[in-house]
Structure formats: C-alpha cells, structure tokens
Design a protein around this motif. Structure first.
Motif, PDB file in Angstrom:
ATOM      1  N   LEU A  69      15.779   3.664   1.250  1.00 24.17           N
ATOM      2  CA  LEU A  69      16.048   3.354  -0.152  1.00 24.17           C
ATOM      3  C   LEU A  69      15.428   4.448  -1.014  1.00 24.17           C
ATOM      4  O   LEU A  69      14.645   5.271  -0.535  1.00 24.17           O
ATOM      5  CB  LEU A  69      15.525   1.970  -0.543  1.00 24.17           C
ATOM      6  CG  LEU A  69      14.234   1.387   0.054  1.00 24.17           C
ATOM      7  CD1 LEU A  69      13.036   2.208  -0.282  1.00 24.17           C
ATOM      8  CD2 LEU A  69      14.046  -0.048  -0.426  1.00 24.17           C
ATOM      9  N   GLY A  70      15.777   4.478  -2.292  1.00 23.67           N
ATOM     10  CA  GLY A  70      15.269   5.487  -3.208  1.00 23.67           C
ATOM     11  C   GLY A  70      14.209   4.922  -4.127  1.00 23.67           C
ATOM     12  O   GLY A  70      13.915   3.721  -4.115  1.00 23.67           O
ATOM     13  N   ALA A  86       6.795   3.284   2.741  1.00 23.04           N
ATOM     14  CA  ALA A  86       6.721   4.587   3.414  1.00 23.04           C
ATOM     15  C   ALA A  86       5.514   4.612   4.338  1.00 23.04           C
ATOM     16  O   ALA A  86       4.558   5.335   4.101  1.00 23.04           O
ATOM     17  CB  ALA A  86       6.640   5.720   2.397  1.00 23.04           C
ATOM     18  N   SER A  87       5.573   3.809   5.406  1.00 19.93           N
ATOM     19  CA  SER A  87       4.482   3.805   6.387  1.00 19.93           C
ATOM     20  C   SER A  87       4.314   5.189   7.017  1.00 19.93           C
ATOM     21  O   SER A  87       3.222   5.572   7.408  1.00 19.93           O
ATOM     22  CB  SER A  87       4.753   2.770   7.480  1.00 19.93           C
ATOM     23  OG  SER A  87       4.830   1.478   6.915  1.00 19.93           O
ATOM     24  N   THR A  95      12.370  -7.482   1.276  1.00 24.33           N
ATOM     25  CA  THR A  95      12.328  -6.370   2.217  1.00 24.33           C
ATOM     26  C   THR A  95      12.067  -5.042   1.509  1.00 24.33           C
ATOM     27  O   THR A  95      12.559  -4.803   0.403  1.00 24.33           O
ATOM     28  CB  THR A  95      13.621  -6.266   3.034  1.00 24.33           C
ATOM     29  OG1 THR A  95      13.436  -5.287   4.064  1.00 24.33           O
ATOM     30  CG2 THR A  95      14.813  -5.862   2.179  1.00 24.33           C
ATOM     31  N   SER A  96      11.276  -4.211   2.151  1.00 24.63           N
ATOM     32  CA  SER A  96      11.049  -2.853   1.658  1.00 24.63           C
ATOM     33  C   SER A  96      11.898  -1.843   2.415  1.00 24.63           C
ATOM     34  O   SER A  96      11.800  -0.641   2.181  1.00 24.63           O
ATOM     35  CB  SER A  96       9.568  -2.481   1.829  1.00 24.63           C
ATOM     36  OG  SER A  96       9.239  -2.415   3.214  1.00 24.63           O
ATOM     37  N   GLY A 143       0.780  -1.237   0.000  1.00 22.39           N
ATOM     38  CA  GLY A 143       0.000   0.000   0.000  1.00 22.39           C
ATOM     39  C   GLY A 143       0.803   1.274   0.000  1.00 22.39           C
ATOM     40  O   GLY A 143       0.596   2.128  -0.853  1.00 22.39           O
ATOM     41  N   SER A 144       1.710   1.454   0.960  1.00 19.79           N
ATOM     42  CA  SER A 144       2.453   2.714   1.027  1.00 19.79           C
ATOM     43  C   SER A 144       3.674   2.661   0.123  1.00 19.79           C
ATOM     44  O   SER A 144       4.395   1.663   0.075  1.00 19.79           O
ATOM     45  CB  SER A 144       2.876   3.031   2.468  1.00 19.79           C
ATOM     46  OG  SER A 144       3.840   2.132   2.940  1.00 19.79           O
ATOM     47  N   LEU A 145       3.892   3.757  -0.612  1.00 18.02           N
ATOM     48  CA  LEU A 145       5.004   3.860  -1.562  1.00 18.02           C
ATOM     49  C   LEU A 145       5.751   5.166  -1.322  1.00 18.02           C
ATOM     50  O   LEU A 145       5.211   6.093  -0.693  1.00 18.02           O
ATOM     51  CB  LEU A 145       4.468   3.787  -2.995  1.00 18.02           C
ATOM     52  CG  LEU A 145       3.729   2.474  -3.328  1.00 18.02           C
ATOM     53  CD1 LEU A 145       2.939   2.601  -4.622  1.00 18.02           C
ATOM     54  CD2 LEU A 145       4.702   1.303  -3.407  1.00 18.02           C
ATOM     55  N   LEU A 146       6.969   5.235  -1.788  1.00 17.51           N
ATOM     56  CA  LEU A 146       7.796   6.422  -1.524  1.00 17.51           C
ATOM     57  C   LEU A 146       7.206   7.668  -2.171  1.00 17.51           C
ATOM     58  O   LEU A 146       6.905   7.684  -3.368  1.00 17.51           O
ATOM     59  CB  LEU A 146       9.207   6.203  -2.057  1.00 17.51           C
ATOM     60  CG  LEU A 146      10.063   5.159  -1.344  1.00 17.51           C
ATOM     61  CD1 LEU A 146      11.389   5.003  -2.066  1.00 17.51           C
ATOM     62  CD2 LEU A 146      10.296   5.537   0.118  1.00 17.51           C
TER      63      LEU A 146
END
Length: 406
Positions: free
Chosen positions: A382-383, A374-375, A324-325, A17-20
């Motif tokens: 990470l980028g 990106a909780s 891993t995120s 769900g959460s992304l950078l």
C-alpha cells in the motif's frame, strides 16, 4: 478531560510502530549501503523523515508516538549483533536452521541460502551501549517533555535467534551447557537494556514476537514432530520461552508499560508466515507472561476467533488488530466497531477467572492495525495515502467505541 489527558499506555488507538518510509529515505539508504553516502548524510535524511512522520501521528491524534523504525532495516534493529558473544553471519547454510519454522520456510523454498543471521559465539553480555537509545533520544526532541512517556519503542524478541536454529546450533556447547544457561545471559542483557532506556525516560515498550504465533501453526507443529533432532517437546519450549520473557522483564520498574505484539509475519509483498488461532497458547501465555498488554492480530480468519480472549486475566489489556496494514482495501468502520464490541463480550465471559461486565472488558481493550506498515524497510502493498487512511480509521473506531479517550 484532564483525567483522560493523563492516561497511560496502552491507548485506545494504537499502531504497531513501523511505518512506510518515504521514497527519498529508501533511495538514500540504498546509496549508503553501496558506499555512495556517508552516515552523517543518511542521518540528516532520517531525521527529516522522522520529524515528518511524527507530525503525521500527532495530526491524526495518536498518543503512542514512534519514529516509524526509520533507522532500521528490519523491525528487530541491531540489538543482538551489538551484544558481546553474538556475531552476525552472512550467507549461512540451511543446515543449521529448522527450515519448517514459518519465517524460514520461504527462504528455503525460494533461495539457495538464508539471509544474514546472528548466532552466539561466546558468553553473551550487554556492552553497556544501547543501540536503541539514539532513536529514543531523537524522538524526545520532537515532542513536549510531558509527552515523553507516550513514546513507544519496539524491541526484538529475546528468543528470536533460538527457535530458528536446530537443537544444538544456537550456541556452542563449550560456552553454554544448555538452554537454561543461554537464556540466563540473554535475560541479563535485556535487563540492562531496559534499565538504560528507563533511565533515559522510556516508559512504553513493545516487544515484537512472531515466534509465539508459530506455536499456533499446524505446519510448524507437524514440522517439529517430524524432526528427529528435536528432543524438547513444543509445550516444554513454550514454557521455557515464557520463563525467559519473565526473567528479561523481572527488573522493569512498575511504571514502565510492557507490551507484546504476537505477529503472524509481515514480509515482502505483505506476505504472512503463520496461521492458526491463539487457542493453543492462550491460557498459558496470557496468564503466565508478565506483560501489561497483548497486541493481537485479528484482521483475517487465519487469526481464529475471539474465544481465546476469555483467557486474558483481569489486570491485563488487549489491543485488537482488526484493521489490516497489508493491503489498501479499507475496512468498514461500523463493522470494525461491532467486532470490537463482540471481542469485549467474549472477553467479559471469561476474564481469565470468573467473568466481568462488558463495560469492564471494554476498558481493557484498544484497537490498532494488525501489524506494522513496514516491518522491513521496503514496506507493505500500500502507499502512504493508504496508510494514513488506515491510521485515521483506527482513530475513528476508537473514538466511536471510547468517546473522548486518546
């Protein structure tokens, strides 16, 4: 194949769900928080960022599309502050918290006060206005109508603002006499929220819950036992939380996919909060909690072995978070494929009752990063390029294990 194109959630390749967030969005959000940018101006930036990240997901071949949680500060959003009877408090005292709860411990160790929190001040009731609905409605404008059922919306855990507070601090005693009364009204609020979202077309729900993982943490167990203010044994509390979930979800229509992500923490600098395998909760949680899918973290040894998967009964699915995120180092695809197959072999040996074939167990599995990228809005260590590479890897693992399936 046509039959696969109509596949319902969960999908073989998922993300949580959460992304950078892009740098521009982070800068504009900071300007908005300082009063230097209007809500309308911020929304325009959010809209463009969401449009771009949705296209990224489509390009990578993902079916469960999210908005990256780009309109949120933290993963849980603004559901609780929007309820009648709940109030956001700034600079609360540590005196009201169980500081050994894993996500509270870092603040107790490093800060002089906890961050903002939300607490019950009166009878809890849904206002009739969903704080999630606008996020869903905008996503509907970005994909074809026949894909609306794929959209994944992540929701806050119903007991999020209960476990962290010391016994007697989660609600006023002149409002609720006990947890049962408090949970009853929380459940009604969730039923209303899900009804609003269902009527708008939402069919894919994921609840994010670190609390269940805390029941597997020895530090949490020891802290609970050492706290003389606790009169409720942890096993009893676990039973109460499962009952709360089932009440929250009791009126969800049969065609609304319900998933639970059991999170071990994902905070600043990719910090995790809790460790310990699922063994302590697996039998009760997997068998009794009425969701269709469990999203489980399996990226590091702190998650334990696959043995608890033996307790997942037929009719329920597991999405394995083996990638891993948190960090940019890439996993080796062949090794991850092998791990998925080992998980299927383990799951087949139990299947909750009686066992099943490995092929049947594989049919109930999917693969994903172990958590969101990106909780919290600052994101992980990470980028964007690393994130895209991780998402592509997940898709490649899924394609190798389940060829031709989304």
């Amino acid at each position: 194949m046509a039959t696969e194109a109509k596949r319902n959630p969960p999908f073989r390749a998922e993300h949580l769900g959460s992304l950078l967030r892009p740098d521009e969005l982070l800068e504009k959000r900071d300007a908005f928080d300082k009063g230097e940018l209007s809500a309308e101006e911020l929304k325009k930036v959010e809209d463009e960022a969401i449009k771009s990240i949705v296209q990224t997901q489509l390009d990578l071949g993902y079916r469960a599309i999210s908005d990256g949680e780009f309109r949120r500060h933290m993963f849980w959003g603004t559901f609780f502050p929007n309820l009648d009877g709940m109030e956001e408090i700034k600079n609360p005292s540590f005196d009201m918290f169980r500081v050994y709860v894993p996500d509270m411990a870092p603040f107790y160790e490093e800060m002089d006060h906890p961050p903002e929190s939300v607490i019950c001040v009166g009878k809890i009731k849904h206002t009739g206005q969903s704080t999630y609905i606008d996020q869903f409605e905008y996503l509907k404008t970005l994909i074809p109508e026949e894909r609306w059922g794929d959209i994944k919306l992540t929701l806050a855990a119903p007991e999020w603002y209960h476990l962290r507070y010391k016994e007697g601090k989660a609600y006023p005693k002149d409002v609720y006499a006990n947890d049962e009364e408090y949970f009853h009204d929380i459940a009604l609020a969730y039923q209303t929220e899900l009804d609003i979202l269902y009527k708008a077309g939402l069919r894919n729900v994921q609840i994010d819950d670190p609390n269940f993982a805390y029941f597997c943490s020895q530090k949490m167990i020891d802290g609970w036992s050492a706290d003389p203010s606790n009169t409720t044994p942890l096993p009893t509390l676990l039973t109460s939380y499962i009952a709360l979930y089932n009440a929250c979800l009791a009126r969800a229509p049969a065609d609304m996919h319900l998933g639970l992500h059991i999170c071990r923490g994902n905070f600043i600098n990719s910090r995790h909060f809790s460790e310990g395998g699922y063994d302590a909760i697996a039998s009760q949680l997997f068998k009794e909690l009425n969701v269709h899918t469990f999203y489980l973290e399996y990226d590091t040894p702190r998650a334990g072995t696959f043995e608890p998967l033996r307790e997942v009964p037929r009719g329920k699915n597991v999405v394995l978070g083996v990638v891993t995120s948190k960090f940019p180092e890439m996993e080796e695809r062949g090794e991850m494929v092998a791990r998925v197959r080992r998980a299927a072999e383990t799951m087949a040996g139990g299947a909750g009752v009686g066992g099943e074939g490995v092929k049947e167990a594989l049919h109930r599995l999917g693969v994903s990063p172990q958590c969101g990228f990106a909780s919290h809005r600052g994101g992980n260590c990470l980028g964007k390029g690393d994130m895209v590479a991780k998402l592509r890897l997940v898709r490649e693992i899924a394609e190798e294990v389940w060829p031709g399936e989304p």
